[in-house]
Each structure stands twice: as structure tokens, then as C-alpha cells.
Scaffold this motif. Structure first.
Motif, PDB file in Angstrom:
ATOM      1  N   LYS A 474      -3.067  18.259 -32.283  1.00  0.00           N
ATOM      2  CA  LYS A 474      -4.418  18.443 -32.969  1.00  0.00           C
ATOM      3  C   LYS A 474      -4.510  18.305 -34.542  1.00  0.00           C
ATOM      4  O   LYS A 474      -5.460  17.563 -35.039  1.00  0.00           O
ATOM      5  N   TRP A 475      -3.629  18.750 -35.283  1.00  0.00           N
ATOM      6  CA  TRP A 475      -3.720  18.551 -36.786  1.00  0.00           C
ATOM      7  C   TRP A 475      -3.116  17.524 -37.396  1.00  0.00           C
ATOM      8  O   TRP A 475      -3.218  17.014 -38.448  1.00  0.00           O
ATOM      9  N   ARG A 477      -1.770  14.379 -35.288  1.00  0.00           N
ATOM     10  CA  ARG A 477      -2.162  13.065 -34.830  1.00  0.00           C
ATOM     11  C   ARG A 477      -4.086  13.132 -35.066  1.00  0.00           C
ATOM     12  O   ARG A 477      -4.670  12.196 -34.808  1.00  0.00           O
ATOM     13  N   ARG A 478      -4.456  14.407 -35.062  1.00  0.00           N
ATOM     14  CA  ARG A 478      -6.009  14.510 -35.090  1.00  0.00           C
ATOM     15  C   ARG A 478      -6.656  13.829 -33.642  1.00  0.00           C
ATOM     16  O   ARG A 478      -7.622  13.174 -33.766  1.00  0.00           O
ATOM     17  N   SER A 479      -6.029  14.397 -32.805  1.00  0.00           N
ATOM     18  CA  SER A 479      -6.387  13.789 -31.429  1.00  0.00           C
ATOM     19  C   SER A 479      -7.859  14.387 -30.862  1.00  0.00           C
ATOM     20  O   SER A 479      -8.055  15.458 -31.175  1.00  0.00           O
ATOM     21  N   ARG A 483     -10.967  18.273 -29.419  1.00  0.00           N
ATOM     22  CA  ARG A 483     -12.493  18.689 -29.831  1.00  0.00           C
ATOM     23  C   ARG A 483     -13.306  18.695 -28.646  1.00  0.00           C
ATOM     24  O   ARG A 483     -14.201  19.694 -28.579  1.00  0.00           O
ATOM     25  N   SER A 498     -11.323   6.443 -32.501  1.00  0.00           N
ATOM     26  CA  SER A 498     -10.552   7.325 -33.523  1.00  0.00           C
ATOM     27  C   SER A 498     -11.581   8.097 -34.032  1.00  0.00           C
ATOM     28  O   SER A 498     -12.770   7.761 -34.286  1.00  0.00           O
ATOM     29  N   SER A 499     -11.020   9.183 -34.859  1.00  0.00           N
ATOM     30  CA  SER A 499     -11.835  10.066 -35.674  1.00  0.00           C
ATOM     31  C   SER A 499     -12.146   9.281 -37.082  1.00  0.00           C
ATOM     32  O   SER A 499     -12.834   9.875 -37.771  1.00  0.00           O
ATOM     33  N   ASN A 500     -11.731   8.118 -37.484  1.00  0.00           N
ATOM     34  CA  ASN A 500     -11.924   7.380 -38.673  1.00  0.00           C
ATOM     35  C   ASN A 500     -13.360   6.895 -38.752  1.00  0.00           C
ATOM     36  O   ASN A 500     -14.128   6.457 -37.859  1.00  0.00           O
TER      37      ASN A 500
END
Length: 500
Positions: A474-475, A477-479, A483, A498-500
Motif C-alpha cells: 500500500k505505502w 509500492r503504492r498499489s 484504493r 500507475s498512480s504517476n
């Protein structure tokens, strides 16, 4: 910039090759369930807990498993995905619980592969003994030695892992041949045992109220759940079957077949063997059963069937585990290596090899338990608890997701909501009660299979490690999975952005 998680262009989306039929799915699921191994080893372990009530405990455990199977089938029809429970629970309950389901399934499968590695080695050493080979140089061959059985089993694990890399269809064809031989031997010997066994048939064998205690009932049920575990392997290859409904059919066919075989085996064993004989032979139970019914070389056939079952279940264990981690990697909850698909075989080859390597490493770590029977007992108890947790959360996810069925009539509401929910609560209650029994059974920790704290430590470690890895996903790899709780659509042309 909208790009795929690992820098791969959309056309290179990892996609598993669709080539499996219903029969292929049955072969994978039946091999994963490993009826011959469960009968040959699991019945003895369970009899040590519940006594001569194996048919009762197998029937009783089938009831919640039937509710779980219905939940899997219904969820699979609306959202086929190699990650199945991980995706379904994440969407309907919580991403954290969803990740936990995926994680404990993978960890439990690795523990199962490590245990089956030793069982395979034991079967081979028993066969060597039947052939008159009792020593190699100065080394006396001992099928009860964890060190010897693990070393030999790892050789087999390497071979079946390499076979699994080439594709599920190849593996399914091999498993079909092994299963046909296994089932022919099981049906023949168990049928003969029921006909000629010296111990009289008793209806009390089917009476769950005659089981010695509540803790014995709880432990026996979870051990039986472990025996049924594996039918859902058909759903982990549902992205490789031609139709999603084929996976549901394969899982259901496998489960009903297992019930018939377990009842046949439990009655046959109790007709031929006494209670102490059942509980006292552990990994050599099926060989002992065969020796009581026939002379050599026919008496060796059950042992050959056990070896085939162990080999097939090794391969079938590698396949769904690699597919589950493929699905989790696809959502960036695990590293990218797990979702790399071989251009030659159309399989997650790197992940499959890693699963084999990790399982071999865990098998070596298990050498701290010198006796094979003790290692088997510790493993099946731990896996029984975490598998029950996984099944329960998946069934609760189905009950929540299809709760609108309560307005569609009594029958539909019972099938879609009530039965899965009751099955989930039953398994959660059993797991919790058994864990509490382990905790209260001693006041100190020892690395022994009869130490309650050790038996409790194994499933607790499996579950706790899942939350640690989830936090990193979650924090770190920011998968995006954390969410939304949604997994990557199996039929989508692109991975989640991706979150980018």
C-alpha cells in the motif's frame, strides 16, 4: 503519464493462454486436492483426533465446504480472475482482507508443497524398501526421516516445477494419467477392504455426537477441511479455460468426487485397521493398509498410487500458487517478477520457478522437526486454520456481493447469501476455537508438533506476515488495489494504470 505499472506497453499485457477444457480443470483441481495422499496420510492424522468416526467428520466438514464451493462458483461467473478470492474479497469486503486471502493462500500452498515434498520422498523410500533396497552404502534408508525424505522429495519438486513451466495443459495431461491410475487402485483396494475387512461395520462411525470432545470435533473438522482443500484450484486457472463456467463445473465435479472417495476410504480403513493402527502409521498408513489386504507385488500398488498422488499434487500446488501471485503482481501488490509471462509457453514461468525454489527452501527449514509424522501433523493443523480463514472471507464476500438475492425469493436468497454466510461463520468459529484450545493447552513454547503454542504460532505468523506485506504494497509500492479493492480485469487489454 498513463502507463502500465512496470513500464510495459499495452500490447505486451501479460495474458495467460486459453487452452483448457473442463476435464483439464478437473485434473488440476483433483491433483491439487490429492485424494490418495489425503486418504493415505490425512485419515490417519484425523483418526488420531476423532477416533473411529472418520466418515462422520468427512460428511460434517463437507457441509460448509459445499457452501464455500457455491460462493466460488457464483463469484467466478461474474468476475473470473486468476486471483479469485484475493480479488473478490478485496472488492466486496476490504482490500486489506482481500490481500490477506491472497497471501495466506500462497503461504499455505508453499507450506503444503514443503510437506508434500517430504511425503513424496517417503513414498519413494517405502517403495525402495518393498523392492529390497534398505541401504545405500553405509546409509540406512528410513522413510520416517525428515532429512532423507526431504532430500529425495526436492529432486522430484524440481522436476515437476520445470514441467509446470511448460504450461497447464501439459501438466493437466500428465495429471490425468496419474489420476486414472490412482483412482483405479483406490477403488479396487478400498472396495475389497470394505468387503473382507475383519472389523464389523458400525453406524456409530457416522455419528458426530460420539466424537470424544468439542476440541476433537473442531480439530477434526479443520483437518477434514485441509483434506478438501484444493478444489478451488480449478478457479485459479480460469483465465486459461475456454469458458469461465468450465472452471465452476470442474471445481464442483472435483468436490463431489472427493466426498465419495473420502467416505469410501474412511469406511474401508476402519473395516481393515483398528483405531491404534490407523493413528499410529502416519505417512506409511496406505502402505500398511495395502499389506493387510494383499501380498507383494500387489500390496505395493497403493504405495505407487500414493507416490503418483504426491507427485501430481506437487505439480498442481505449484500451478495455482503461481497464478495467484501472478494476479497479485498484476495489481502491483507483489513485485513485477511474478507477472512475467513466458513468450514461449504463455505461462508465468519466472514465478513458477520461484515458487518451486521457495518451497524447497521451506522444506529444508522444516528439518528442525526430525520426525516426518510430527512435521505432517504441525503442517496440516496450521494450514487447516489459515485455509478456513481464507474460505470464510471468500464466502462472506459472496454473501455481501449478492445480498440483493434476498429480495428475489427464499430459494435464491438461501443459495446466494444464507448458505455462504453460515459456512463462513462455521469455519471462523472452528478456527477461533481451535486456536484458543492450542493456546490453553500449554504454558511454554517448544518446536514440537504436540506443543500447542507452536501449533498456534505457525498460522499466526502466516496471517501477521500478510499484514506486513500488505502495508508495504500500500505505502511502498503504492498499489492502486488498496484504493479500490478491484483487481485487474482478466480480459482487459491494459494493466491498471500507475498512480504517476
Amino acid at each position: 503519464m498513463n502507463q502500465t505499472p512496470f513500464g510495459v506497453d499495452p500490447p505486451a499485457q501479460p495474458e495467460l493462454r486459453k487452452s483448457l477444457s473442463v476435464l483439464d480443470g478437473v485434473a488440476v483441481a483433483a491433483s491439487s486436492t490429492a485424494a490418495t495422499t489425503s486418504i493415505g496420510i490425512g485419515l490417519g492424522v484425523t483418526a488420531g483426533v476423532v477416533g473411529l468416526h472418520l466418515p462422520a467428520i468427512m460428511l460434517l466438514a463437507f457441509l460448509p465446504i459445499l457452501g464455500i464451493a457455491g460462493a466460488y462458483s457464483r463469484l467466478n461467473r461474474v468476475e473470473p480472475n486468476a486471483g479469485n478470492g484475493y480479488v473478490w474479497v478485496g472488492r466486496s469486503l476490504s482490500p486489506w482482507l482481500g490481500f490477506l486471502v491472497g497471501w495466506v493462500n500462497c503461504v499455505a500452498s508453499v507450506a503444503f508443497l514443503a510437506y508434500t515434498t517430504a511425503v513424496t520422498g517417503s513414498a519413494l523410500l517405502q517403495l525402495a524398501g518393498e523392492a529390497g533396497v534398505h541401504r545405500i552404502g553405509s546409509l540406512a534408508l528410513d522413510p520416517g526421516s525428515t532429512a532423507q525424505t526431504t532430500a529425495l522429495g526436492i529432486v522430484v519438486l524440481v522436476a515437476v516445477t520445470l514441467t509446470a513451466v511448460t504450461g497447464v495443459r501439459t501438466a493437466a495431461r500428465l495429471q490425468t494419467g496419474l489420476l486414472l491410475f490412482e483412482y483405479a487402485v483406490l477403488l479396487g483396494f478400498c472396495g475389497y477392504g470394505i468387503a473382507v475387512g475383519p472389523h464389523p461395520f458400525r453406524l456409530s462411525w457416522f455419528d458426530p455426537f460420539a466424537i470424544p470432545s468439542a476440541s476433537a470435533l473442531a480439530q477434526g473438522l479443520l483437518l477434514s477441511v485441509f483434506c478438501y482443500w484444493g478444489f478451488e484450484a480449478a478457479f485459479t486457472v480460469n483465465e486459461e479455460v475456454r469458458e469461465p463456467r468450465d472452471a465452476s463445473r470442474a471445481g464442483t465435479i472435483t468436490l463431489v468426487t472427493m466426498l465419495g472417495l473420502f467416505l469410501l476410504g474412511s469406511v474401508a480403513f476402519q473395516r481393515v485397521l483398528s483405531g491404534p493402527e490407523l493413528a499410529g502409521h502416519g505417512a506409511e498408513g496406505l502402505a500398511y493398509f495395502g499389506d493387510r489386504l494383499a501380498q507383494q507385488p500387489l500390496a505395493a500398488l497403493p504405495l505407487v498410487a500414493l507416490m503418483f498422488s504426491a507427485v501430481a499434487s506437487l505439480q498442481a500446488g505449484v500451478i495455482p500458487t503461481a497464478r495467484g501471485m501472478f494476479a497479485m503482481s498484476r495489481d502491483r501488490t507483489l513485485g513485477p517478477v511474478w507477472s512475467k509471462v513466458s513468450s514461449r509457453y504463455g505461462t508465468p514461468a519466472a514465478g513458477t520457478l520461484l515458487i518451486g525454489a521457495v518451497s524447497a527452501a521451506v522444506a529444508l527449514l522444516a528439518l528442525v522437526i526430525p520426525r516426518l509424522a510430527d512435521m505432517i501433523n504441525a503442517t496440516v493443523n496450521a494450514v487447516g486454520i489459515v485455509v478456513s480463514l481464507s474460505y470464510a472471507l471468500t464466502a462472506l464476500a459472496a454473501a455481501v456481493r449478492f445480498r440483493a438475492a434476498l429480495r428475489e425469493g427464499l430459494r435464491e436468497g438461501l443459495r446466494a447469501v444464507v448458505l455462504p454466510a453460515l459456512s463462513a461463520l462455521a469455519l471462523l468459529g472452528l478456527g477461533g476455537y481451535l486456536g484458543w484450545s492450542f493456546y490453553r493447552s500449554t504454558d511454554h513454547l517448544e518446536l514440537r508438533a504436540d506443543n500447542g503454542w507452536f501449533l498456534l504460532l505457525m498460522p499466526v505468523a502466516m496471517i501477521a506476515s500478510g499484514f506486513v506485506v500488505a502495508a508495504w504494497a500500500k505505502w511502498g509500492r503504492r498499489s492502486p488495489y488498496f484504493r479500490t479493492g478491484h483487481g485487474t480485469d482478466a480480459d482487459a487489454p491494459e494493466l491498471l494504470p500507475s498512480s504517476n
